[in-house]
Design an enzyme around this catalytic site. Structure first.
Site, PDB file in Angstrom:
ATOM      1  N   GLU A  24       0.868  -1.174   0.000  1.00  0.00           N
ATOM      2  CA  GLU A  24       0.000   0.000   0.000  1.00  0.00           C
ATOM      3  C   GLU A  24       0.911   1.232   0.000  1.00  0.00           C
ATOM      4  O   GLU A  24       1.696   1.427   0.926  1.00  0.00           O
ATOM      5  CB  GLU A  24      -0.842  -0.095   1.278  1.00  0.00           C
ATOM      6  CG  GLU A  24      -1.692   1.064   1.631  1.00  0.00           C
ATOM      7  CD  GLU A  24      -2.207   0.941   3.083  1.00  0.00           C
ATOM      8  OE1 GLU A  24      -2.923   1.844   3.503  1.00  0.00           O
ATOM      9  OE2 GLU A  24      -1.872  -0.021   3.812  1.00  0.00           O
ATOM     10  N   ASP A  71      -3.964   9.720  10.459  1.00  0.00           N
ATOM     11  CA  ASP A  71      -2.646   9.151  10.724  1.00  0.00           C
ATOM     12  C   ASP A  71      -2.021   9.658  12.007  1.00  0.00           C
ATOM     13  O   ASP A  71      -2.153  10.826  12.356  1.00  0.00           O
ATOM     14  CB  ASP A  71      -1.714   9.432   9.548  1.00  0.00           C
ATOM     15  CG  ASP A  71      -1.992   8.501   8.380  1.00  0.00           C
ATOM     16  OD1 ASP A  71      -1.918   7.276   8.600  1.00  0.00           O
ATOM     17  OD2 ASP A  71      -2.301   8.987   7.289  1.00  0.00           O
TER      18      ASP A  71
END
Ligand SMILES: Cc1ncc(COP(=O)(O)O)c(C=O)c1O
Lengths: 423, 236
Positions: free
Chosen positions: B30, B41
């Site tokens: 990914e 994140d």
């Protein structure tokens, strides 16, 4: 399937899956509250006993005479508890948090006014409270940081990105996804994922409701124009809603022109040509971003206007040409502030002063039969360091230098004593 | 599956890391196209996004690099990014570029399916799998709804929070994975907080893939790209 939350092309709810349930809960509570007249009454009662509602509409006679045109009225949101319109939204969300049974609140803040308001609400309602604030803003709005901490909130300086409002919002979202079960995120402006833009605007509509009836009493007819500064857009949405359905009232939103629109160092999204459609921080609006979709650095002397996005509801009203957008530069803001203090004895926040700049430019074009309203979203006390610095005030500087050396002496003495203790 | 941030610490380092990952048996990679506002994140990947952008990484370079990797190795490569990157590029143009580059799937954590029917139409038309995310907070009916849009596999977020911090793989987790399993016939990948072979062991038999993200990025930061091969080999 959930497709609401759009205003024309703008808005929506672009959130990570982990927040899906929390947003459903929030939407439900909000919808219930909105259709419950008791809720609004509870809100009004709270705002008229804990804050200072209704806030007055002040006729600025000296400024009116000075510009020689329309009568200038000032809607005094600075007289709210904690000194800004932010309290309207925060106390409303506080009541919702009680209904949802959550025990902790978090918020982002730029100017520190929203953080201040959230910290007071948390103290009053007995919630735990964490405030995220960009490191740059911590520096430039130090008095508010002090008060937030004194009221028991934890203030976390955010060191990522451009270290201002948008970065504080990202960090608040990161906290929220980690603590959704206990925590409500009190978003401070009419931005973010649905239902925030609509919900925050609803709580702020109290400004417009009051102003619309006050101007009829004091002036006998609606105003020709209404001016409000636009950061995320909550104070502007608040006052505009009182006049939205009267097409004779022109609505003017004033964005941060920073060093000038052409300098590229500003935060003007809807006025000027530097913004483009984008999706960030959970919603679709006009963002200041580059061709790749990376957000740009913004600039304004006013921390509360220093933001890359703008309320999706205002983007829609801009599309529909219902609201006109202008900008005011840092320099113009300092001049208008000086004039307002000297002529009216009123100290608007640097954010609010943006609205004054544009109103001053237009007042003389209108006739003395006309009235204009400026929304003074907050008071300038929090800006004392920035304003003193901008005016290069000699006696203030002396005072700070003296205080600084006093503290220095004290801390030297303390560390000497500590050294002796440990020996 | 492993996760890397494109352009961090450099595209050249990405090349070497990917080579070692593939040589040591990683079955899917990914690749995150950096965004200035990576809301989902945690600190490690956030910093990687910022540093990559500060070095001048562009979306164009990321697309080219992705195509190069897909042409070099036979395992599937995916792009992960935030919706604005795709929106601004143009959804159709982005899908066309990804298709041309041989990319097999897209992970966009801030795009709930109801926000863009077009995205899912392009995905179907160009046969690029739209990978959707399940979270422990997703209800059974929400999981079922998401399943009607998803393809490729389902990315099961192991816990509340952002990328990076540690996860617990106890009873609650097992119950959650059982709910995921019941909601879809697609393979399940588990990500967020998987750091070592013990974590990987904890999900064997319950899910089909483990996603290693922040851990390899941290490893490269601390020990250099050469440390990646032995780390990956040691996970099995
Ligand atoms: C006094 C004041 N006015 C205006 C703003 C800008 O926010 P909004 O556009 O949501 O009213 C702020 C934000 O911090 C503020 O403190």
């Amino acid at each position: 399937m959930e497709t609401t939350g759009f205003f024309g092309n703008w808005g929506g709810s672009y959130i990570p899956e982990i927040l899906n349930q929390t947003f459903n809960q929030l939407k439900n509570e909000y919808t219930k509250a909105k259709s419950d007249p008791d809720f609004w009454q509870e809100y009004i009662d709270l705002m008229s006993t804990y804050s200072c509602r209704p806030t007055p509409l002040t006729y600025a006679e000296n400024l009116t005479n000075h510009f020689g045109g329309a009568k200038i009225f000032i809607k005094r949101e600075d007289l709210n508890h904690t000194g800004a319109h932010k309290a309207n939204n925060v106390m409303g969300q506080g009541l919702l948090v009680k209904r949802m049974g959550k025990k902790r609140v978090i918020a982002e803040t730029g100017a520190g006014q929203h953080g201040m308001a959230t910290a007071t609400m948390a103290a009053k309602f007995g919630f735990e409270c964490t405030i995220y604030m960009g490191e740059v803003d911590v520096e430039r709005q130090r008095p508010n940081v002090f008060w937030m901490e004194k009221m028991g909130a934890t203030v976390i300086p955010v060191q990522d990105g451009s270290r201002i409002l948008k970065d504080a919002i990202n960090e608040a979202f990161r906290d929220w996804v980690s603590n959704i079960d206990t925590t409500h995120y009190v978003l401070g402006t009419a931005c973010g994922p649905a239902p925030f833009p609509e919900m925050v605007s609803w709580f702020q509509s109290i400004i417009g409701i009051e102003a619309a009836s006050q101007i009829l009493i004091q002036h006998g007819k609606p105003p020709a124009r209404v001016f409000a500064c636009v950061g995320g857009g909550s104070n502007a949405m608040g006052i505009f809603q009182g006049f939205m359905n009267d097409s004779t009232v022109e609505l003017v939103g004033v964005e941060a022109g920073g060093k000038g629109i052409r300098s590229g160092r500003h935060a003007s999204r809807l006025c000027g040509n530097d913004a483009s459609p984008g999706v960030a921080q959970g919603y679709k609006t006009m963002f200041l971003q580059n061709d790749d979709g990376q957000m740009l650095e913004t600039h304004s002397v006013a921390a509360g206007l220093d933001y890359v996005g703008v309320s999706p509801i205002l983007s829609d009203l801009w599309d529909k040409k219902r609201v006109r957008f202008e900008s005011a530069t840092d320099k113009e803001v300092m001049e208008a502030l000086d004039l307002t203090m000297k002529m009216e004895g009123i100290i608007p926040a640097l954010e609010s002063t943006h609205g004054f700049v544009q109103a001053f430019k237009e007042a003389s074009q209108l006739s003395p039969d006309d009235a204009i309203i400026i929304n003074q979203s907050g008071r300038g006390d929090k800006d004392i360091f920035t304003i003193a610095h901008a005016f290069n005030d000699p006696s203030w500087k002396e005072f700070i230098i003296a205080l600084g050396s006093e503290y220095k002496k004290q801390s030297r003495k303390c560390s000497l004593e500590r050294e002796q203790d440990t020996r | 599956m492993t996760h890397i941030v494109l352009g961090y610490p450099s595209f050249e380092a990405n090349r070497q890391v990917i080579r070692q990952m593939v040589e040591n048996g990683v079955d899917c990679i990914e690749m995150q196209i950096p965004f200035s506002e990576p809301m989902a994140d945690g600190p490690v990947i956030l910093k990687a996004n910022q540093d990559s952008l500060a070095r001048g990484t562009t979306v164009g370079e990321c697309l080219e690099f992705g195509a190069e990797m897909a042409a070099t190795y036979s395992i599937p490569f995916l792009f992960m990014t935030y919706y604005n990157i795709i929106f601004k590029y143009g959804e159709k143009s982005f899908f066309m570029a990804a298709k041309k580059g041989g990319i097999r799937g897209l992970i966009v954590p801030d795009l709930p399916p109801e926000m863009s029917p077009d995205f899912f139409n392009y995905a179907k038309e160009m046969e690029i799998a739209p990978i959707l995310i399940y979270a422990p907070t997703s209800t059974d009916s929400r999981m079922a709804e998401l399943n009607t849009f998803a393809d490729g596999f389902i990315y099961c977020v192991a816990r509340r929070g952002v990328t990076g911090a540690k996860s617990e793989f106890g009873d609650d987790f097992n119950h959650y994975l059982a709910r995921c399993r019941a909601a879809t016939r697609l393979p399940l990948a588990v990500g967020f907080g998987i750091r070592n072979s013990e974590d990987v062991k904890a999900i064997i038999g319950k899910a089909d893939m483990a996603v290693i993200g922040s851990q390899t990025i941290q490893l490269v930061d601390e020990k250099g790209v050469e440390a990646v091969g032995p780390f990956i080999a040691g996970l099995r």
